[in-house]
Scaffold this motif. Sequence first.
Motif, PDB file in Angstrom:
ATOM      1  N   ASN A   1       0.823  -1.215   0.000  1.00 41.72           N
ATOM      2  CA  ASN A   1       0.000   0.000   0.000  1.00 41.72           C
ATOM      3  C   ASN A   1       0.855   1.262   0.000  1.00 41.72           C
ATOM      4  O   ASN A   1       0.576   2.229  -0.709  1.00 41.72           O
ATOM      5  CB  ASN A   1      -0.915   0.019   1.232  1.00 41.72           C
ATOM      6  N   ILE A   2       1.922   1.267   0.836  1.00 41.75           N
ATOM      7  CA  ILE A   2       2.781   2.453   0.923  1.00 41.75           C
ATOM      8  C   ILE A   2       3.448   2.729  -0.418  1.00 41.75           C
ATOM      9  O   ILE A   2       3.471   3.864  -0.906  1.00 41.75           O
ATOM     10  CB  ILE A   2       3.843   2.273   2.031  1.00 41.75           C
ATOM     11  N   TYR A   3       3.989   1.664  -1.037  1.00 42.82           N
ATOM     12  CA  TYR A   3       4.623   1.872  -2.345  1.00 42.82           C
ATOM     13  C   TYR A   3       3.614   2.352  -3.384  1.00 42.82           C
ATOM     14  O   TYR A   3       3.948   3.157  -4.268  1.00 42.82           O
ATOM     15  CB  TYR A   3       5.288   0.567  -2.812  1.00 42.82           C
ATOM     16  N   LYS A   4       2.363   1.885  -3.271  1.00 41.63           N
ATOM     17  CA  LYS A   4       1.335   2.348  -4.208  1.00 41.63           C
ATOM     18  C   LYS A   4       1.079   3.843  -4.032  1.00 41.63           C
ATOM     19  O   LYS A   4       1.033   4.599  -5.002  1.00 41.63           O
ATOM     20  CB  LYS A   4       0.037   1.569  -3.979  1.00 41.63           C
ATOM     21  N   TYR A   5       0.953   4.284  -2.778  1.00 40.82           N
ATOM     22  CA  TYR A   5       0.691   5.709  -2.527  1.00 40.82           C
ATOM     23  C   TYR A   5       1.885   6.586  -2.933  1.00 40.82           C
ATOM     24  O   TYR A   5       1.728   7.751  -3.285  1.00 40.82           O
ATOM     25  CB  TYR A   5       0.379   5.932  -1.045  1.00 40.82           C
ATOM     26  N   GLN A   6       3.113   6.000  -2.871  1.00 41.47           N
ATOM     27  CA  GLN A   6       4.300   6.757  -3.273  1.00 41.47           C
ATOM     28  C   GLN A   6       4.518   6.715  -4.783  1.00 41.47           C
ATOM     29  O   GLN A   6       5.449   7.331  -5.291  1.00 41.47           O
ATOM     30  CB  GLN A   6       5.538   6.195  -2.555  1.00 41.47           C
ATOM     31  N   GLY A   7       3.672   5.987  -5.515  1.00 39.92           N
ATOM     32  CA  GLY A   7       3.767   5.928  -6.975  1.00 39.92           C
ATOM     33  C   GLY A   7       4.731   4.882  -7.481  1.00 39.92           C
ATOM     34  O   GLY A   7       5.005   4.819  -8.682  1.00 39.92           O
TER      35      GLY A   7
END
Length: 698
Positions: free
Chosen positions: A194-200
């Motif tokens: 999820n974190i990597y998704k939000y960071q693009g």
Amino acid sequence: DYPKALEYYQKSLKIDEELGDKSGISYCYINIGSIYKSQGDYPKALEYYQKSLKIKAELGDKNGISHCYNNIGIIYKSQGDYSKALEYYQKSLKIDEKLGNKSGISYCYNNIGIIYRFQGDYFKALEYYQKSLKIKEELGDKNGISYCYNNIGIIYKYQGDYPKALEYYQKSLKIKEELGNKSGISHCYNNIGNIYKYQGNYPKALEYYQKSLKISVETGDKSIETENYKELGSLYLKQKKIKEAYNYSKKAYIMAEEIGEANLLKGSSEILAKSCEALGLYKEAYKYHVIFKTMNDSLYNEENVKKITGLEYQYKYEKEKQATKLEQQKKDAIHAEEEKREKTVRNSFIAGFILMFILALVVLRSFLQKRKANNILAVQKEEIQTINKKLIELDHFKEGLTGMIVHDLKNPLTAILGLSKNPEVIQAGGSMLNMVLDILEVQKFENAEMKLQQSNVLINEIISKALHQVDYLIQQKAITVKTIISNKFKVNIDFEIITRVFINLLTNAIKYTPNNGRITINIAEKKLSDYIEIRISDTGPGIPKNMLNKVFDRFSQLEARKSGSVQSTGLGLTFCKMAVEAHRGQIGVESKINSGSTFWMYLPKSQTDEIEQLEIAEEIKTISFKDIKSNLLESDIEFLTPHLSQLKERTVFEYSDIKTILDKIDFGENMHLQEWKKQIENALKVCNEERYNELINI
């Protein structure tokens, strides 16, 4: 391997039942419930937890009771009933605090934090997670510490501090790997993704989601598996890979329905709606958007927040009350000790002077303690009185401010209605003015300031005016309204107030009646009474039995729905009840699921001899949508024929295309064709497929 685990738990249960070992039976119920919970069968899990709780209560096993309360709370949380979940967590917390069970207290803190997180109160959630973490660190509970790290990471994620969130997720993952906890590792991978998704960083996010999915499938953890499908759908949607987004979110939606996870159902339906819209599947997109809005409103509505806040304050109040009770017990013990010592002095003459001196010191010390305690209580009492006074002042200020704002809206709305000729503006403005008047007059009724202007009025006049007010909504949904009146009654009422009661009840009926449905108004004399009975029936979905006693409550809504351009405030039916009862009448509702609803009320008849008896037994008046087909001439149909083939190629959901076709047609000043166009547009606005097909197949 849940099936195998369930098989052995049931074997154990069978033996405990043969031996009559209640404690063992209860323990088996807990374990069986946990298997059903892991498989997502929450109703079955709840059944076994409640069976276990019943036995624990019979045995007086406080620790076991606390454990059952916690498990029941988890089930309600998974089903989206957060206020019920919080209630059971607090019950568990009270018992663990009495027992001094630190592990249990930490567990409760963590679960209460989850409720506040789901409600969006991240500050409160973080407070409880940190309290839980502190205890877990004291106990050296590695698994518990890992769980707290994970939850704290979730809060930082929602607050947008992604580096901090990633730090806590990795701390949690490290411990899970040390313990070999596969389910926990899968959960951590999902959160890191999820974190990597939000960071693009989409490739990195995809890597972690797939790692998490692989483990969740191996362990049979349906909840994490569903979460992974949902997040993969979200990831592909962000990358504009719409087909993949649709497939994964559809998987997530189906599994969320199977396991009954409310939050997962909400999240997957939102992604599905957006995916369908991008693929041009507008009808399906509309369906999932409605599901998302319904789930979102049920999970985050104002009533839920009020319940949770109330439970928090109730818990704090009971805790303080318990502390006061313990203090009183201490005082009683001190008093008993004093009496005992005085008796010893009387019976011990030889050591009398020495004991009297000691007793004097004890009495003096006790006196000082009492005086100090009384001073503290006096200060606390003064603080409570001051706070209570401020709360009362704030409540009066809020009511005054609401009344002032609503009153100031009344005049501009009246002016708009006077100037506008557009039927949509008139309908919407009239409905808004009606809501404004409801708010003002509910306040007046509550404050006993409303004075009725009663006169003798024909009931037919009230019905005609009310039907005129809602005519636009009737036309939009192609609803038939049938009025049955046995006599032309005169009633002794306030004309404006009772007219608005009818408008509110008719608007409510239209809102829940499907397109092309039917509403019936039946008016008859109540036998052996000075009242007439009015019944307004619809063909809507009906009201659940457990909600019937709440429909007239202030701000109460069964569902947040819209009807045309009118949206409910939750005050309309409250106003109706107050208005009818102010006339010394009665109002109520009858309903069955899938059989529609009937709102009934009794209004006082006029006591004069002005009732006009009809020559026939019954007057029947039917108001329905205008049937344009009977008014069209052959020349009109010939004019429309070249355009009808284009319209037949489109469904009622293709609003923009149909509107473009209609705008290109020059209808001139032909009133019949203008009315045909207007009815087409009405059908489009409410997606009335049946009515649309009737109008283009002429």
